[in-house]
Design an enzyme around this catalytic site. Sequence first.
Site, PDB file in Angstrom:
ATOM      1  N   GLY A 241       3.081 -24.384   6.396  1.00 17.98           N
ATOM      2  CA  GLY A 241       4.212 -23.720   5.764  1.00 17.98           C
ATOM      3  C   GLY A 241       3.857 -23.054   4.452  1.00 17.98           C
ATOM      4  N   HIS A 242       4.812 -22.269   3.938  1.00 20.10           N
ATOM      5  CA  HIS A 242       4.558 -21.525   2.708  1.00 20.10           C
ATOM      6  C   HIS A 242       4.408 -22.443   1.504  1.00 20.10           C
ATOM      7  CE1 HIS A 242       9.192 -20.889   1.992  1.00 20.10           C
ATOM      8  NE2 HIS A 242       8.875 -22.145   2.184  1.00 20.10           N
TER       9      HIS A 242
END
Length: 356
Positions: free
Chosen positions: A245-246
């Site tokens: 994920g970011h």
Amino acid sequence: MAQSELSFLASELVAQLGGTLQGHDLRVRRLTSLQQATVDDISFLSNPRLRADALASCAGVLIVTEKTAQILGDGRTLIVADDPYLYFARVARLFHPVIKAKPGVHPTAVVAASAQLAADCEIGPHVVVGERTVIGSGSRLLAGVVVEDDCVIGTDCVLHANVVVYPGCRLGDRVELHSGSIIGADGFGLAWDKQDNYWYKIVQTGGVVLGDDVEIGANTTIDRGAIEDTVVENGVKIDNQVQIGHNDKIGAHTAIAGCTGIAGSTEIGPYCIIGGAAMIAGHLTIPAKTMIAAATPVSHSIKQADHYAAVYPLQTHKEWVKNAAYLRHLREMHHQLKKLEQLLMAQQTSEIVNQE
């Protein structure tokens, strides 16, 4: 992978990789399993439970530990090593050396005028290289790769067919991206608009930074950061079909097995091992040298490195249905137990008072 055309004397392997040669100095042409090996092959034994297979194997040369060498006895050609599995990996690399770049740009490739390509890099068929992107010495971009604007690809990198690197991402040296991997797609950033009742997309302005010697498996995705970069440090190995994920940070030399999902803004320390299909929530930390077993859900930060596992073992459906019925009543059972504890404590206190 095609069979190697190379061959080695056992003594040549020992000269390059270390270890001790016992028995005749045979030439081997292939590295293969204990069961399939012939007299022209080399194999290895790292699991003591397979000693019977080693005894029955027709392999000309076996890579074994000192203890296994004593069990196998005389009459076999053995390379004795402290870690046969690691030795096997190094022998495999000798049989299958890293493919060097074939310098040049394929006529079907589309390369922006402002891109900077090292003279000895390889740009394959239908590759797209964006504006101001830099491709380092010895790197290989194979068929269908897309590297968008303002990216940096280090030296001796390999981007296999159909890899996509979004704008502003940076790869270190000797990075390998397997087919279908996507580096720098938008992170899952959304804000709920109560007035208009819809999700408002948050622009993802960060990038992705991959350190040196990182390997990313097929169809794995690493999201770009919302503001700051998503970072994967040196030596990290990530398997196929993993979601990063970011704004995540993956510490150096951590290994992550297939189908793992890591939500955004999570920090994983160096030298961790994450088993396949582990599910790690966002905004948490995992310390260095932590091991997480396959399919383990991680819902909160871990404070102390250890080996963690949290999955119900396999059961028949009938057993699971019965156990699930109890699980549904855990809260009620907990309250009942607390009441019983209180009654027992009250009874014990009463008995003590009466004795006095």
